[in-house]
Design a protein around this motif. Structure first.
Motif, PDB file in Angstrom:
ATOM      1  N   ALA A  94       0.812  -1.215   0.000  1.00  0.00           N
ATOM      2  CA  ALA A  94       0.000   0.000   0.000  1.00  0.00           C
ATOM      3  C   ALA A  94       0.847   1.268   0.000  1.00  0.00           C
ATOM      4  N   SER A  95       2.117   1.154   0.390  1.00  0.00           N
ATOM      5  CA  SER A  95       3.006   2.316   0.354  1.00  0.00           C
ATOM      6  C   SER A  95       3.393   2.683  -1.070  1.00  0.00           C
ATOM      7  N   SER A  96       3.426   1.701  -1.956  1.00  0.00           N
ATOM      8  CA  SER A  96       3.920   1.926  -3.312  1.00  0.00           C
ATOM      9  C   SER A  96       2.860   1.833  -4.403  1.00  0.00           C
ATOM     10  N   HIS A  97       1.844   1.008  -4.219  1.00  0.00           N
ATOM     11  CA  HIS A  97       0.838   0.845  -5.277  1.00  0.00           C
ATOM     12  C   HIS A  97       0.207   2.164  -5.724  1.00  0.00           C
ATOM     13  N   PRO A  98      -0.152   3.084  -4.800  1.00  0.00           N
ATOM     14  CA  PRO A  98      -0.781   4.334  -5.253  1.00  0.00           C
ATOM     15  C   PRO A  98       0.104   5.162  -6.188  1.00  0.00           C
ATOM     16  N   ILE A  99       1.410   4.987  -6.101  1.00  0.00           N
ATOM     17  CA  ILE A  99       2.304   5.682  -7.029  1.00  0.00           C
ATOM     18  C   ILE A  99       1.996   5.235  -8.450  1.00  0.00           C
ATOM     19  N   THR A 100       1.791   3.943  -8.613  1.00  0.00           N
ATOM     20  CA  THR A 100       1.497   3.409  -9.942  1.00  0.00           C
ATOM     21  C   THR A 100       0.089   3.772 -10.395  1.00  0.00           C
ATOM     22  N   TYR A 101      -0.841   3.988  -9.444  1.00  0.00           N
ATOM     23  CA  TYR A 101      -2.187   4.431  -9.831  1.00  0.00           C
ATOM     24  C   TYR A 101      -2.101   5.703 -10.669  1.00  0.00           C
ATOM     25  N   LEU A 102      -1.122   6.549 -10.358  1.00  0.00           N
ATOM     26  CA  LEU A 102      -0.992   7.846 -10.998  1.00  0.00           C
ATOM     27  C   LEU A 102      -0.100   7.814 -12.237  1.00  0.00           C
ATOM     28  N   GLY A 103       0.346   6.628 -12.626  1.00  0.00           N
ATOM     29  CA  GLY A 103       1.205   6.516 -13.792  1.00  0.00           C
ATOM     30  C   GLY A 103       2.636   6.926 -13.512  1.00  0.00           C
ATOM     31  N   ALA A 104       2.972   7.053 -12.236  1.00  0.00           N
ATOM     32  CA  ALA A 104       4.331   7.399 -11.830  1.00  0.00           C
ATOM     33  C   ALA A 104       5.116   6.123 -11.526  1.00  0.00           C
ATOM     34  N   THR A 105       6.393   6.271 -11.257  1.00  0.00           N
ATOM     35  CA  THR A 105       7.272   5.125 -11.015  1.00  0.00           C
ATOM     36  C   THR A 105       7.819   5.156  -9.591  1.00  0.00           C
ATOM     37  N   PRO A 106       7.646   4.081  -8.833  1.00  0.00           N
ATOM     38  CA  PRO A 106       8.274   4.021  -7.513  1.00  0.00           C
ATOM     39  C   PRO A 106       9.769   3.761  -7.641  1.00  0.00           C
ATOM     40  N   VAL A 107      10.541   4.459  -6.851  1.00  0.00           N
ATOM     41  CA  VAL A 107      11.986   4.245  -6.773  1.00  0.00           C
ATOM     42  C   VAL A 107      12.264   3.726  -5.375  1.00  0.00           C
ATOM     43  N   PHE A 108      12.670   2.467  -5.260  1.00  0.00           N
ATOM     44  CA  PHE A 108      12.779   1.833  -3.956  1.00  0.00           C
ATOM     45  C   PHE A 108      14.139   2.082  -3.311  1.00  0.00           C
ATOM     46  N   VAL A 109      14.100   2.406  -2.022  1.00  0.00           N
ATOM     47  CA  VAL A 109      15.312   2.621  -1.235  1.00  0.00           C
ATOM     48  C   VAL A 109      15.333   1.643  -0.072  1.00  0.00           C
ATOM     49  N   ASP A 110      16.438   0.992   0.126  1.00  0.00           N
ATOM     50  CA  ASP A 110      16.603  -0.038   1.155  1.00  0.00           C
ATOM     51  C   ASP A 110      16.693   0.571   2.557  1.00  0.00           C
ATOM     52  N   SER A 111      16.856  -0.292   3.544  1.00  0.00           N
ATOM     53  CA  SER A 111      16.807   0.091   4.958  1.00  0.00           C
ATOM     54  C   SER A 111      18.175   0.141   5.610  1.00  0.00           C
ATOM     55  N   GLU A 112      18.218   0.790   6.784  1.00  0.00           N
ATOM     56  CA  GLU A 112      19.399   0.693   7.641  1.00  0.00           C
ATOM     57  C   GLU A 112      19.115  -0.352   8.714  1.00  0.00           C
ATOM     58  N   LYS A 113      20.174  -0.851   9.353  1.00  0.00           N
ATOM     59  CA  LYS A 113      20.047  -2.017  10.219  1.00  0.00           C
ATOM     60  C   LYS A 113      19.375  -1.736  11.555  1.00  0.00           C
ATOM     61  N   GLU A 114      19.445  -0.492  12.041  1.00  0.00           N
ATOM     62  CA  GLU A 114      18.963  -0.225  13.396  1.00  0.00           C
ATOM     63  C   GLU A 114      17.439  -0.251  13.494  1.00  0.00           C
ATOM     64  N   THR A 115      16.777   0.574  12.684  1.00  0.00           N
ATOM     65  CA  THR A 115      15.311   0.655  12.782  1.00  0.00           C
ATOM     66  C   THR A 115      14.608  -0.223  11.758  1.00  0.00           C
ATOM     67  N   TRP A 116      15.346  -0.720  10.762  1.00  0.00           N
ATOM     68  CA  TRP A 116      14.837  -1.463   9.614  1.00  0.00           C
ATOM     69  C   TRP A 116      14.111  -0.556   8.624  1.00  0.00           C
ATOM     70  N   ASN A 117      14.209   0.738   8.802  1.00  0.00           N
ATOM     71  CA  ASN A 117      13.519   1.686   7.937  1.00  0.00           C
ATOM     72  C   ASN A 117      14.480   2.361   6.962  1.00  0.00           C
ATOM     73  N   MET A 118      13.960   3.283   6.159  1.00  0.00           N
ATOM     74  CA  MET A 118      14.707   3.905   5.074  1.00  0.00           C
ATOM     75  C   MET A 118      16.085   4.402   5.502  1.00  0.00           C
ATOM     76  N   ASP A 119      17.095   4.033   4.725  1.00  0.00           N
ATOM     77  CA  ASP A 119      18.471   4.431   4.978  1.00  0.00           C
ATOM     78  C   ASP A 119      18.684   5.847   4.440  1.00  0.00           C
ATOM     79  N   PRO A 120      18.942   6.846   5.306  1.00  0.00           N
ATOM     80  CA  PRO A 120      19.118   8.230   4.845  1.00  0.00           C
ATOM     81  C   PRO A 120      20.287   8.410   3.883  1.00  0.00           C
ATOM     82  N   VAL A 121      21.362   7.650   4.086  1.00  0.00           N
ATOM     83  CA  VAL A 121      22.517   7.753   3.190  1.00  0.00           C
ATOM     84  C   VAL A 121      22.145   7.257   1.799  1.00  0.00           C
ATOM     85  N   LEU A 122      21.492   6.108   1.741  1.00  0.00           N
ATOM     86  CA  LEU A 122      21.063   5.545   0.464  1.00  0.00           C
ATOM     87  C   LEU A 122      20.007   6.428  -0.188  1.00  0.00           C
TER      88      LEU A 122
END
Length: 428
Positions: free
Chosen positions: A102-130
């Motif tokens: 559900a975080s990414s599907h709505p991007i495609t609803y609009l004809g846009a492209t999701p660009v996926f960014v991996d996680s950092e090890k501590e929180t398992w969430n988006m890596d700010p450096v990446l």
């Protein structure tokens, strides 16, 4: 339900206030996607997300002022936030890979492209450096910057919001906080969803509080809230007949669902406290089990609601029956409460949890305990095989060893003990 332990099911308030508000809706004939309950629920949500902790600790000197719009789902909230950010066909949106679709599907609803960014090890969430590397590379490759950034509070855990916001501000890219799993989670005392330009909330039946289905969008101000509400009500113009000058959506929350939400708001603090208590029980009861680690953050800034409690299993850990893992196609979920209606064509994929994780899931299931692998990273989903992805191996590694354990309001102390006892008995 009494004998089986589910991952996370909300329960009604002790006073039955949900029924009271629902009955009022029927009595006054407000059985529509607007009404007194919707208005009141939105006001209660605004007060909650903009409130300080009991000790007054907040990240900034002033509390945020936000407008909350109640919607039919958290997915609808993501969709409308993207529209509000001006996302159009051909645009790109950066989104955390380690998340639910559900975080990414709505991007495609609009004809846009999701660009996926991996996680950092501590929180398992988006890596700010990446994240910054991805922005620079997309600008270099496409000649324009992404239209939005979507970090996700995975299982309620706060992301490294200060660092993410710093990157976003430097490149002047709006941030949409997906706090669907993080309702009531805080970073340094401030509620998730109030740092960025928009915040996503979900009230699905398995979330911290429920409206049976439903969600909400935290907007930066009243004006944007009105614009979002306009889009959510089919973008109707103020004529005595139906005039539409833009494409709108039927996304407003019903007065019935909002009545449930109002009752749930009276016990939200109790629910959050319960989930944190269950997390501590798992940490205590599993601390001496070799090969199993309960994921959590010791840094007090990261105040997770622990919507689900998660563990990781060392690859070397032997679980009874793991030699039979993935030998047959799973059919039990089809047509069940999980909403699965399509039977898989094969028992295996090119990216799946280790055999010991699957064996432990099966053992728990046979004991009447629901457990699941963690989310499969979006950049490994077949539907997104052609989407740009900036990866470091973190989310794939966690997916192979991670598992979610029950944590909802129906999970009592004795249930946690039975779950842990079942885990211990399943280890060879």
């Amino acid at each position: 339900m009494a004998n089986r332990i589910y991952l996370c099911l909300a329960h009604m308030s002790e006073a039955g206030l949900e029924q009271k508000y629902i009955q009022e809706a029927f009595d006054t004939n407000w059985v529509v996607p607007l009404g007194p309950n919707v208005n009141a629920f939105e006001q209660e949500l605004e007060s909650f997300v903009c409130s300080p902790m009991s000790n007054g600790k907040v990240m900034r000197n002033e509390l945020p002022t936000k407008r909350v719009v109640a919607l039919s789902s958290g997915t609808a909230a993501v969709h409308l936030s993207l529209i509000a950010c001006g996302v159009q066909p051909g645009d790109e949106v950066i989104v955390q890979s380690f998340t639910f679709c559900a975080s990414s599907h709505p991007i495609t609803y609009l004809g846009a492209t999701p660009v996926f960014v991996d996680s950092e090890k501590e929180t398992w969430n988006m890596d700010p450096v990446l994240l910054e590397e991805a922005i620079k590379d997309r600008i270099a490759k496409t000649g324009k910057k992404p239209k939005a950034i979507i970090p996700v509070a995975l299982y309620g855990m706060p992301y490294q919001i200060e660092r993410i916001m710093d990157v976003a501000k430097r490149y002047e890219i709006p941030v949409i906080e997906d706090a669907a799993e993080g309702f009531g989670s805080r970073y340094n005392g401030q509620v998730l969803g109030t740092f960025g330009d928009f915040g996503i909330l979900s009230f699905n039946g398995n979330k911290m509080i429920t409206t049976s289905g439903g969600g909400a969008l935290i907007c930066p101000n009243k004006e944007m809230g009105q614009k979002v509400m306009w889009y959510a009500t089919q973008a109707r113009e103020s004529y005595p007949y139906y005039q539409h000058e833009a494409i709108g959506y039927n996304y407003r929350m019903s007065n019935i669902c909002a009545g449930i939400g109002r009752g749930q708001m009276t016990i939200v603090d109790e629910h959050i406290a319960h989930h944190k208590h269950v997390q501590k029980l798992y940490e205590e009861l599993l601390k001496d089990v070799k090969g199993i680690t309960v994921h959590g953050m010791k840094d007090e800034k990261y105040d997770s609601n622990y919507w689900l409690c998660t563990i990781t299993l060392e690859p070397e850990l032997r679980v009874k029956g793991q030699e039979d893992a993935y030998k047959t196609v799973v059919t039990g979920a089809v047509g069940g409460a999980a909403g699965v209606i399509h039977t898989a064509s094969t028992a295996v994929t090119d990216c799946q949890p280790n055999d010991n994780v699957e064996a432990l899931r099966v053992a728990l299931d046979q004991a009447g305990i629901e457990a699941r692998p963690v989310w499969k990273p979006m950049h490994k989903q077949p539907v997104y095989k052609n989407a740009p992805a900036y990866v470091n191996g973190v989310s794939e590694a966690i997916f192979k060893v991670g598992m979610c354990l029950p944590a909802g309001p129906w999970v009592k102390d004795e249930d946690v003990k039975r779950i842990v006892d079942t885990i211990k008995a399943s280890i060879e």
